[in-house]
Scaffold this motif. Structure first.
Motif, short mmCIF file in Angstrom:
data_model
loop_
_atom_site.label_atom_id
_atom_site.label_comp_id
_atom_site.label_asym_id
_atom_site.label_seq_id
_atom_site.Cartn_x
_atom_site.Cartn_y
_atom_site.Cartn_z
N LEU A 8 24.13 54.49 77.73
CA LEU A 8 22.99 53.69 77.28
C LEU A 8 21.82 54.58 76.90
CD1 LEU A 8 21.50 51.02 76.83
CD2 LEU A 8 20.98 50.98 79.29
N VAL A 9 21.39 54.47 75.65
CA VAL A 9 20.19 55.17 75.17
C VAL A 9 19.08 54.14 75.04
CG1 VAL A 9 19.16 56.42 73.24
CG2 VAL A 9 21.46 57.01 74.03
N THR A 10 18.03 54.30 75.85
CA THR A 10 17.03 53.24 76.02
C THR A 10 15.78 53.39 75.16
OG1 THR A 10 16.22 54.51 77.91
CG2 THR A 10 17.73 52.67 78.37
N GLY A 11 15.55 54.57 74.54
CA GLY A 11 14.32 54.73 73.77
C GLY A 11 14.39 55.88 72.79
N THR A 12 13.65 55.77 71.71
CA THR A 12 13.66 56.77 70.66
C THR A 12 12.86 58.02 71.02
OG1 THR A 12 13.00 57.24 68.36
CG2 THR A 12 11.71 55.61 69.55
N GLY A 13 13.31 59.16 70.51
CA GLY A 13 12.62 60.42 70.75
C GLY A 13 11.25 60.50 70.10
N LEU A 14 10.98 59.61 69.14
CA LEU A 14 9.67 59.60 68.50
C LEU A 14 8.57 59.17 69.46
CD1 LEU A 14 10.65 58.05 65.06
CD2 LEU A 14 10.20 60.47 65.58
N LYS A 15 8.94 58.61 70.60
CA LYS A 15 7.95 58.19 71.59
C LYS A 15 7.35 59.36 72.37
CE LYS A 15 9.49 53.46 72.47
NZ LYS A 15 8.17 52.82 72.45
N ASP A 16 8.00 60.51 72.34
CA ASP A 16 7.50 61.67 73.08
C ASP A 16 7.95 62.94 72.36
OD1 ASP A 16 6.53 63.48 74.88
OD2 ASP A 16 7.43 62.55 76.66
N ARG A 17 7.30 63.20 71.23
CA ARG A 17 7.71 64.34 70.41
C ARG A 17 7.44 65.67 71.10
NH1 ARG A 17 4.90 63.58 64.82
NH2 ARG A 17 3.17 63.04 66.22
N ASP A 18 6.38 65.72 71.92
CA ASP A 18 6.08 66.98 72.61
C ASP A 18 7.23 67.37 73.53
OD1 ASP A 18 3.66 67.08 71.33
OD2 ASP A 18 2.50 66.29 73.01
N ALA A 19 7.78 66.38 74.25
CA ALA A 19 8.90 66.68 75.13
C ALA A 19 10.12 67.10 74.32
CB ALA A 19 9.23 65.47 75.99
N ALA A 20 10.36 66.41 73.22
CA ALA A 20 11.52 66.74 72.38
C ALA A 20 11.39 68.15 71.81
CB ALA A 20 11.65 65.72 71.26
N ALA A 21 10.16 68.56 71.51
CA ALA A 21 9.95 69.90 70.94
C ALA A 21 10.37 71.00 71.90
CB ALA A 21 8.48 70.08 70.56
N ARG A 22 10.38 70.68 73.20
CA ARG A 22 10.80 71.68 74.19
C ARG A 22 12.31 71.90 74.18
NH1 ARG A 22 7.95 69.91 79.73
NH2 ARG A 22 9.26 71.66 80.47
N SER A 23 13.04 71.04 73.48
CA SER A 23 14.50 71.18 73.44
C SER A 23 14.99 71.99 72.25
CB SER A 23 15.16 69.79 73.40
OG SER A 23 14.97 69.17 72.14
N VAL A 24 14.06 72.42 71.39
CA VAL A 24 14.44 73.17 70.20
C VAL A 24 13.52 74.37 70.05
CG1 VAL A 24 15.35 71.14 69.01
CG2 VAL A 24 12.94 71.76 68.72
N THR A 25 13.90 75.28 69.17
CA THR A 25 13.06 76.43 68.83
C THR A 25 12.59 76.28 67.39
OG1 THR A 25 14.28 77.88 70.35
CG2 THR A 25 12.98 78.95 68.63
N ASP B 245 19.92 51.53 71.94
CA ASP B 245 18.83 50.56 72.02
C ASP B 245 17.51 51.09 71.49
OD1 ASP B 245 19.59 47.98 72.76
OD2 ASP B 245 18.25 47.94 74.48
N SER B 246 17.53 52.32 70.99
CA SER B 246 16.32 52.84 70.33
C SER B 246 16.09 52.12 69.00
CB SER B 246 16.45 54.34 70.09
OG SER B 246 17.40 54.63 69.07
N ARG B 247 17.07 51.32 68.55
CA ARG B 247 16.94 50.60 67.27
C ARG B 247 16.08 49.34 67.39
NH1 ARG B 247 21.44 51.92 63.80
NH2 ARG B 247 22.32 53.89 64.55
N ASN B 248 15.64 49.00 68.59
CA ASN B 248 14.78 47.83 68.76
C ASN B 248 13.44 48.05 68.06
OD1 ASN B 248 16.05 45.66 70.35
ND2 ASN B 248 16.32 47.26 71.90
N PRO B 249 12.70 46.97 67.74
CA PRO B 249 11.48 47.10 66.93
C PRO B 249 10.46 48.11 67.44
CG PRO B 249 12.11 44.80 67.07
CD PRO B 249 13.04 45.55 67.99
N SER B 250 10.19 48.14 68.74
CA SER B 250 9.21 49.11 69.25
C SER B 250 9.89 50.40 69.69
CB SER B 250 8.41 48.52 70.42
OG SER B 250 9.11 48.63 71.65
N GLY B 251 11.22 50.46 69.55
CA GLY B 251 11.94 51.68 69.86
C GLY B 251 12.48 51.78 71.26
N SER B 252 12.53 50.66 71.99
CA SER B 252 13.08 50.75 73.35
C SER B 252 13.72 49.45 73.81
CB SER B 252 12.00 51.17 74.36
OG SER B 252 11.32 50.06 74.89
N THR B 253 14.50 49.56 74.87
CA THR B 253 15.16 48.42 75.51
C THR B 253 14.15 47.38 75.98
OG1 THR B 253 17.03 49.76 76.24
CG2 THR B 253 16.57 47.78 77.52
#
Length: 433
Positions: free
Chosen positions: A396-413, A124-132
């Motif tokens: 169910l995936v409810t929202g895109t990672g682009l909404k919180d890039r800072d949090a996503a950055a913590r999952s990678v090096t 559901d991250s494919r919705n126009p604003s990126g969320s359910t």
């Protein structure tokens, strides 16, 4: 008027009457039934038991009186489809956005990793604003236009506000959104770019929720607050309709649902219940709620057998979309989970962060923390015996990672730079013999 034109007009009118879903509003607590009323948001009797800052009392559900007995021919998510399954009088009032009809993905690599050959992912991250949340806002905005409201307001942790802002931008309606000042900057930027009147609140989501209710009463705005407005639940039921149609003729055994206020879960439950009542599916799936450990009021109540939640003061998690002190749709969500034979799990922020990168690497779907919580929750549910590996399970995936890039950055090096020379590239990639 020529007879042929009159006859054609009558035929068109009858077609509209046949496809327009007739409905009532039913209280989820006392069972009271009410006719549509623009000012009616909750049961007038049960809401007298409302406690300040607690879960909502008297939540209303839409009761479709003449749902389809066979699947509509119209494409999923289209105005023609929605008019037959939602309380929508005039589909032309829907904002011109492609909301819904998001893909149900085969995820072969994740299936192999988890040894779950019948696992699916609803993206559901494919919705126009990126969320359910676009699903609820689409219907709420259409009803506001139908009722003659010029301004729609909502309290939000972020996604409901961006969804309302996007829909109102497309439809030309005014959106006023109240959000905690600590909401992710990407979400604040998004809602501002859509042109919403954004008011950061020096407080929690629960504070914003109460303030929005007061403001709508004072200024005559239409209130989109989740659970409070019955069309938020109804709009989100389209998730269930799509999953059932996309998976047909099979029916899922379980749905893994990231849960904050409990409205997405309640909407999914409502959708499957409607499909069963219309004879389009033969059973409803189990609902598995996932909450972060720092905001787990619903799961605690589920475990204790309580009918309502005890608020969690200072609720906190990296999954900001799931952070609520008192889930507003708690009473209904708890009942629907139990009726489905489902359950609930909590997950740590560490497992949520790890799930962001893992989900992306194994499926190609980049999720924000609240959405990635579904993968962490699935693994917790497997360990708890709430789902079996050979069952048909929808993540169910409810929202895109682009909404919180800072949090996503913590999952990678993040790698350091190398000189623009082939030898350095080969060394970095381990190609040096």
């Amino acid at each position: 008027m020529p007879l042929c034109v009159l006859c054609a007009s009558v035929v068109i009118f009858l077609m509209l009457e046949r496809t327009m879903a007739q409905f009532k509003l039913r209280c989820s607590e006392c069972g009271g039934v009410f006719s549509e009323d623009p000012k009616l948001l909750v049961c007038p009797e049960c809401c007298k038991q409302q406690v300040q800052g607690g879960s909502l009392r008297g939540v209303l559900e839409v009761e479709i009186l003449d749902g389809p007995t066979q699947w509509p021919d119209a494409p999923l998510g289209s105005p023609d489809f929605l008019q037959q399954v939602l309380p929508l009088g005039d589909p032309s009032l829907l904002a011109p956005l492609a909301v819904g009809n998001t893909p149900l993905l085969d995820v072969p690599r994740l299936r192999r990793e988890l040894e779950m050959p019948r696992l699916w992912l609803k993206d559901d991250s494919r919705n126009p604003s990126g969320s359910t949340k676009d699903r609820a806002s689409l219907l709420v905005a259409a009803k506001a236009a139908e009722y003659g409201f010029e301004t729609i307001a909502t309290a939000s942790t972020g996604n409901a506000a961006t969804a309302l802002a996007a829909v109102c931008a497309a439809s030309g309606q005014r959106a006023v959104v109240l959000v905690p000042a600590g909401a992710p900057p990407a979400k604040l930027t998004q809602m501002l770019a859509y042109g919403a009147e954004v008011v950061p609140i020096d407080g929690s989501y629960d504070d914003a929720f109460e303030l929005c209710m007061d403001a709508c009463t004072k200024f005559g705005w239409y209130n989109r607050n989740t659970a409070l407005n019955p069309f938020t639940l109804e709009g989100k039921k389209t998730l269930a309709l799509e999953i059932a149609r996309q998976l047909a003729p099979e029916t899922p055994d379980a749905i893994i649902i990231p849960t904050g206020d409990g409205v997405i879960l309640g909407g999914i439950a409502k959708g499957f219940a409607d499909l069963a009542a219309w004879g389009l599916i033969d059973r409803v799936p189990r609902l598995i709620a996932v909450q972060p450990q720092g905001a787990s009021g619903l799961i605690s109540a589920l475990a204790s057998g309580a009918e309502d939640v005890t608020p969690v003061p200072g609720a906190a998690s990296i999954a900001d979309s799931l952070v609520v002190e008192a889930p507003r749709n708690a009473r209904l969500a708890l009942r629907r989970i139990r009726q489905s034979g489902g359950g609930g799990v909590t997950v740590s922020d560490e497992t949520i962060i790890a799930a962001i990168a893992r989900l992306a690497r194994l499926t190609g779907v980049f999720a924000e923390p609240a959405a990635a919580a579904s993968l962490a929750g699935l693994e917790a549910a497997l360990k708890a015996g709430l789902v079996d590996k050979d069952e048909r399970v929808v993540l169910l995936v409810t929202g895109t990672g682009l909404k919180d890039r800072d949090a996503a950055a913590r999952s990678v090096t993040m790698p350091s730079a190398v000189r623009p020379e082939l030898s350095h590239l080969a060394e970095r990639l381990g190609l040096v013999r």
